[in-house]
Enzyme design. Structure first.
Site, mmCIF file in Angstrom:
data_model
loop_
_atom_site.group_PDB
_atom_site.id
_atom_site.type_symbol
_atom_site.label_atom_id
_atom_site.label_comp_id
_atom_site.label_asym_id
_atom_site.label_seq_id
_atom_site.Cartn_x
_atom_site.Cartn_y
_atom_site.Cartn_z
ATOM 1 N N HIS A 1 0.819 -1.216 0.000
ATOM 2 C CA HIS A 1 0.000 0.000 0.000
ATOM 3 C C HIS A 1 0.853 1.267 0.000
ATOM 4 O O HIS A 1 0.298 2.378 -0.001
ATOM 5 C CB HIS A 1 -0.933 0.023 1.212
ATOM 6 C CG HIS A 1 -1.960 -1.054 1.216
ATOM 7 N ND1 HIS A 1 -2.809 -1.291 0.160
ATOM 8 C CD2 HIS A 1 -2.278 -1.992 2.168
ATOM 9 C CE1 HIS A 1 -3.603 -2.316 0.443
ATOM 10 N NE2 HIS A 1 -3.297 -2.756 1.646
ATOM 11 N N HIS B 1 -6.448 -7.263 -0.168
ATOM 12 C CA HIS B 1 -6.589 -5.856 -0.533
ATOM 13 C C HIS B 1 -5.779 -5.566 -1.792
ATOM 14 O O HIS B 1 -4.692 -6.102 -1.984
ATOM 15 C CB HIS B 1 -6.074 -4.949 0.592
ATOM 16 C CG HIS B 1 -6.751 -5.163 1.901
ATOM 17 N ND1 HIS B 1 -6.188 -5.904 2.921
ATOM 18 C CD2 HIS B 1 -7.954 -4.739 2.357
ATOM 19 C CE1 HIS B 1 -7.018 -5.918 3.960
ATOM 20 N NE2 HIS B 1 -8.090 -5.230 3.636
#
Length: 340
Positions: free
Chosen positions: A158, A195
């Site tokens: 991320h 994710h």
């Protein structure tokens, strides 16, 4: 299979994050390390510590401004009257082209996308050695290893070039890919975390030399929300070298494996000669973050499918949080890969 980890990665010990407006205990805990180590050892991995390759491989992807921020922000933050023990942003710019502030509070908002990446005294050291572990893994592949596992913690997918988020500070998988690319390889990154790997996508989105593919829970109602949708294909020279394959929440083994086949076909079509697996184990059915529903045997099937590529494979740890089966799931995916 060789594995890489440095004990200094334990120094990052985040206490809190916010979810749905509620202050919760941060699930990205140092105890993940022992569980993942045991799972890797059970799969036959032999651990070694990384060499310090310096800032160069990290700075190849992350801006100098951001690296200075990560190294200095905690000490600067603690000089603020009544400051918290952890750096957690409370204000954000509306765009990346906004002016760069001098204040610690303003810079925290500029360089931290959300409240799930608190920075404490040991965060930089842990993130640095997590990235060095990924660099070492890439070098092992360049030396002729056909497979290796990197216990990168804190995780990285991320993290953008100048932005932390989602428990991540330095993008370990991307750093490894750049290391391989500079050595003349043609890497693809396949992200199987629950994710979407938004930071990885962002780093390579306008580039054609690294393929990024992500299989993940549909972000229309799941973190990271703003990235990971199927229409995002890359821009400029990178058009067509990013593939997102979002899945409905609760998707199980069979449907997941069908979608994974599409991802693997794209890796082969890219002409990759090495693949980096951004290995999230949080697609597990009982993971605390509850996105998909992969079983422990399902992870073995995923590992076997990846082995079917017939490419040198570097596994870089991403998510996967403290459920009873976390270590078993790592054993399952690595064993499934090696047996196939």
């Amino acid at each position: 299979m060789k594995a890489i980890f440095d004990d200094r990665q334990r120094k990052h010990d985040p206490k809190h994050f916010m979810a749905a407006g509620t202050r919760l205990a941060n699930p990205e805990q140092p105890r993940r390390i022992e569980v993942l180590q045991n799972g890797a050892i059970e799969a036959g991995c032999v651990f070694q510590t990384p060499t310090d390759h310096g800032l160069g491989p990290i700075a190849a992807l992350h801006s100098a401004e951001y690296l200075v921020f990560l190294q200095t922000i905690h000490a600067r933050w603690r000089r603020i009257k009544n400051a918290s023990d952890e750096v957690i942003p409370n204000v954000h710019p509306d765009r990346r082209t906004a002016s760069y502030p001098r204040s610690a509070v303003g810079q925290a908002g500029f360089h931290q996308a959300d409240t799930s990446c608190p920075i404490a005294e040991g965060t930089w050291d842990a993130a640095y050695w997590s990235a060095q572990s990924a660099v070492e893994g890439a070098d092992l592949m360049l030396e002729g290893e056909t497979a290796a596992y990197v216990l990168s913690r804190p995780p990285g997918h991320h993290a953008f070039s100048d932005l932390a988020g989602g428990f991540c500070f330095l993008n370990n998988s991307a750093i490894a890919a750049e290391r391989l690319l500079m050595a003349g390889r043609r890497p693809a990154i396949l992200d199987i975390d629950v994710h979407h790997g938004n930071g990885t996508q962002g780093i390579f989105y306008e580039r054609s030399d690294v393929l990024t593919v992500s299989v993940h829970a549909d972000p229309s109602g799941f973190y990271p929300f703003y990235w990971g949708h199927g229409h995002e294909r890359g821009e400029g020279p990178g058009r067509g070298t990013n593939l997102n394959l979002p899945l409905e929440r609760g998707t199980g083994d069979d449907a997941y494996l069908t979608t994974l086949d599409t991802a693997l076909e794209r890796v082969l079509a890219f002409g990759a000669d090495i693949v980096i697996i951004a290995l999230g184990l949080d697609a597990y059915e009982n993971d605390p973050l509850k996105g998909l529903a992969i079983t422990t045997p399902g992870f073995a099937r995923i590992g076997a499918a990846i082995a079917g590529l017939g490419l040198p494979t570097l596994f870089v740890q991403e998510g996967g949080y403290l459920a009873d089966e976390l270590g078993y799931n790592l054993t399952s995916v690595l064993t499934g890969f090696q047996r196939a």
